[in-house]
Design a protein around this motif. Structure first.
Motif, PDB file in Angstrom:
ATOM      1  N   ALA A 128       7.387   4.376   5.298  1.00  0.00           N
ATOM      2  CA  ALA A 128       7.972   5.302   4.327  1.00  0.00           C
ATOM      3  C   ALA A 128       6.871   5.953   3.503  1.00  0.00           C
ATOM      4  O   ALA A 128       5.768   5.428   3.391  1.00  0.00           O
ATOM      5  N   GLY A 129       7.197   7.105   2.916  1.00  0.00           N
ATOM      6  CA  GLY A 129       6.257   7.808   2.061  1.00  0.00           C
ATOM      7  C   GLY A 129       5.645   9.003   2.766  1.00  0.00           C
ATOM      8  O   GLY A 129       6.014   9.347   3.893  1.00  0.00           O
ATOM      9  N   ARG A 130       4.690   9.628   2.109  1.00  0.00           N
ATOM     10  CA  ARG A 130       4.109  10.860   2.659  1.00  0.00           C
ATOM     11  C   ARG A 130       3.263  10.600   3.899  1.00  0.00           C
ATOM     12  O   ARG A 130       2.976  11.515   4.660  1.00  0.00           O
ATOM     13  N   ASP A 131       2.830   9.355   4.108  1.00  0.00           N
ATOM     14  CA  ASP A 131       2.024   9.000   5.275  1.00  0.00           C
ATOM     15  C   ASP A 131       2.848   8.300   6.345  1.00  0.00           C
ATOM     16  O   ASP A 131       2.305   7.579   7.188  1.00  0.00           O
ATOM     17  N   LYS A 132       4.164   8.509   6.352  1.00  0.00           N
ATOM     18  CA  LYS A 132       5.052   7.850   7.313  1.00  0.00           C
ATOM     19  C   LYS A 132       4.595   8.121   8.748  1.00  0.00           C
ATOM     20  O   LYS A 132       4.281   9.256   9.109  1.00  0.00           O
ATOM     21  N   GLY A 133       4.501   7.042   9.538  1.00  0.00           N
ATOM     22  CA  GLY A 133       4.103   7.162  10.930  1.00  0.00           C
ATOM     23  C   GLY A 133       2.621   6.916  11.170  1.00  0.00           C
ATOM     24  O   GLY A 133       2.212   6.691  12.303  1.00  0.00           O
ATOM     25  N   VAL A 139      -4.833   5.707   5.009  1.00  0.00           N
ATOM     26  CA  VAL A 139      -3.464   5.872   4.529  1.00  0.00           C
ATOM     27  C   VAL A 139      -3.474   5.949   3.006  1.00  0.00           C
ATOM     28  O   VAL A 139      -4.236   5.245   2.348  1.00  0.00           O
ATOM     29  N   ASN A 140      -2.628   6.816   2.440  1.00  0.00           N
ATOM     30  CA  ASN A 140      -2.501   6.988   0.991  1.00  0.00           C
ATOM     31  C   ASN A 140      -3.844   7.369   0.381  1.00  0.00           C
ATOM     32  O   ASN A 140      -4.280   6.814  -0.621  1.00  0.00           O
ATOM     33  N   VAL A 141      -4.492   8.360   0.984  1.00  0.00           N
ATOM     34  CA  VAL A 141      -5.798   8.819   0.518  1.00  0.00           C
ATOM     35  C   VAL A 141      -5.603   9.730  -0.693  1.00  0.00           C
ATOM     36  O   VAL A 141      -4.813  10.673  -0.656  1.00  0.00           O
ATOM     37  N   VAL A 142      -6.303   9.414  -1.773  1.00  0.00           N
ATOM     38  CA  VAL A 142      -6.237  10.208  -3.004  1.00  0.00           C
ATOM     39  C   VAL A 142      -7.621  10.740  -3.321  1.00  0.00           C
ATOM     40  O   VAL A 142      -8.631  10.182  -2.896  1.00  0.00           O
ATOM     41  N   ILE A 148     -16.012  15.064  -6.551  1.00  0.00           N
ATOM     42  CA  ILE A 148     -14.658  14.671  -6.165  1.00  0.00           C
ATOM     43  C   ILE A 148     -14.754  13.837  -4.897  1.00  0.00           C
ATOM     44  O   ILE A 148     -15.280  14.301  -3.882  1.00  0.00           O
ATOM     45  N   ILE A 149     -14.274  12.598  -4.967  1.00  0.00           N
ATOM     46  CA  ILE A 149     -14.349  11.704  -3.809  1.00  0.00           C
ATOM     47  C   ILE A 149     -12.938  11.396  -3.315  1.00  0.00           C
ATOM     48  O   ILE A 149     -11.972  11.474  -4.072  1.00  0.00           O
ATOM     49  N   SER A 150     -12.821  11.059  -2.045  1.00  0.00           N
ATOM     50  CA  SER A 150     -11.547  10.642  -1.457  1.00  0.00           C
ATOM     51  C   SER A 150     -11.621   9.154  -1.175  1.00  0.00           C
ATOM     52  O   SER A 150     -12.618   8.671  -0.638  1.00  0.00           O
ATOM     53  N   LYS A 151     -10.573   8.431  -1.564  1.00  0.00           N
ATOM     54  CA  LYS A 151     -10.525   7.003  -1.286  1.00  0.00           C
ATOM     55  C   LYS A 151      -9.087   6.581  -1.065  1.00  0.00           C
ATOM     56  O   LYS A 151      -8.155   7.291  -1.450  1.00  0.00           O
ATOM     57  N   GLU A 152      -8.930   5.415  -0.433  1.00  0.00           N
ATOM     58  CA  GLU A 152      -7.596   4.903  -0.153  1.00  0.00           C
ATOM     59  C   GLU A 152      -7.055   4.181  -1.377  1.00  0.00           C
ATOM     60  O   GLU A 152      -7.740   3.367  -1.980  1.00  0.00           O
ATOM     61  N   LEU A 196      -7.610  -3.095   4.838  1.00  0.00           N
ATOM     62  CA  LEU A 196      -8.965  -3.326   4.353  1.00  0.00           C
ATOM     63  C   LEU A 196      -8.999  -4.393   3.273  1.00  0.00           C
ATOM     64  O   LEU A 196      -9.959  -5.154   3.174  1.00  0.00           O
ATOM     65  N   ARG A 197      -7.942  -4.433   2.439  1.00  0.00           N
ATOM     66  CA  ARG A 197      -7.920  -5.354   1.312  1.00  0.00           C
ATOM     67  C   ARG A 197      -6.476  -5.675   0.965  1.00  0.00           C
ATOM     68  O   ARG A 197      -5.619  -4.793   0.975  1.00  0.00           O
ATOM     69  N   MET A 198      -6.211  -6.938   0.681  1.00  0.00           N
ATOM     70  CA  MET A 198      -4.881  -7.374   0.266  1.00  0.00           C
ATOM     71  C   MET A 198      -4.869  -7.614  -1.238  1.00  0.00           C
ATOM     72  O   MET A 198      -5.827  -8.153  -1.788  1.00  0.00           O
ATOM     73  N   LEU A 199      -3.770  -7.212  -1.881  1.00  0.00           N
ATOM     74  CA  LEU A 199      -3.555  -7.459  -3.305  1.00  0.00           C
ATOM     75  C   LEU A 199      -2.225  -8.203  -3.446  1.00  0.00           C
ATOM     76  O   LEU A 199      -1.209  -7.617  -3.814  1.00  0.00           O
TER      77      LEU A 199
END
Length: 108
Positions: free
Chosen positions: A16-21, A41-44, A58-62, A27-30
């Motif tokens: 679900a969400g804008r990155d569906k599919g 996925v969920n790159v901002v 301006i950097i892009s990260k997950e 990489l890391r669990m919280l």
């Protein structure tokens, strides 16, 4: 707290969400926040000030994504699947994909 069905290094599919599919690797669990960071996925995009180690700009990260929006990727065909647990003959507990019955490989 989240169940331990997801682990670092697992291949997942976004449900679900804008990155569906999209598919990626954890990489890391919280676990306290019930979230995970997934590669690609969920790159901002974030503004970052210059430091002695990092360049500014301006950097892009997950960003973290909620575990409820993720499903394991079936090792056989790459589709989303649920996960079950079973014990092997030697007594070792393993995870398997309920869709195909394949074992989910451990990545450590």
């Amino acid at each position: 707290m989240a169940s331990l069905k997801f682990k670092k290094g697992d291949r997942v599919v976004v449900l679900a969400g804008r990155d569906k599919g999209k598919q990626g690797e954890i990489l890391r669990m919280l676990p306290k926040e019930n979230r995970a960071v997934v590669r690609g996925v969920n790159v901002v995009r974030r503004h970052q000030q210059q430091t002695t180690q990092d360049e500014g700009g301006i950097i892009s990260k997950e960003a973290p994504i909620n575990l409820s929006n993720l499903a394991h990727e079936d090792p056989k065909d790459g589709q989303a699947t649920r996960v079950g647990f079973k014990f092997l003959e030697d007594g070792k507990k393993v995870r398997f994909a309920k869709r195909s019955g394949e074992l989910i490989p451990e990545r450590t």
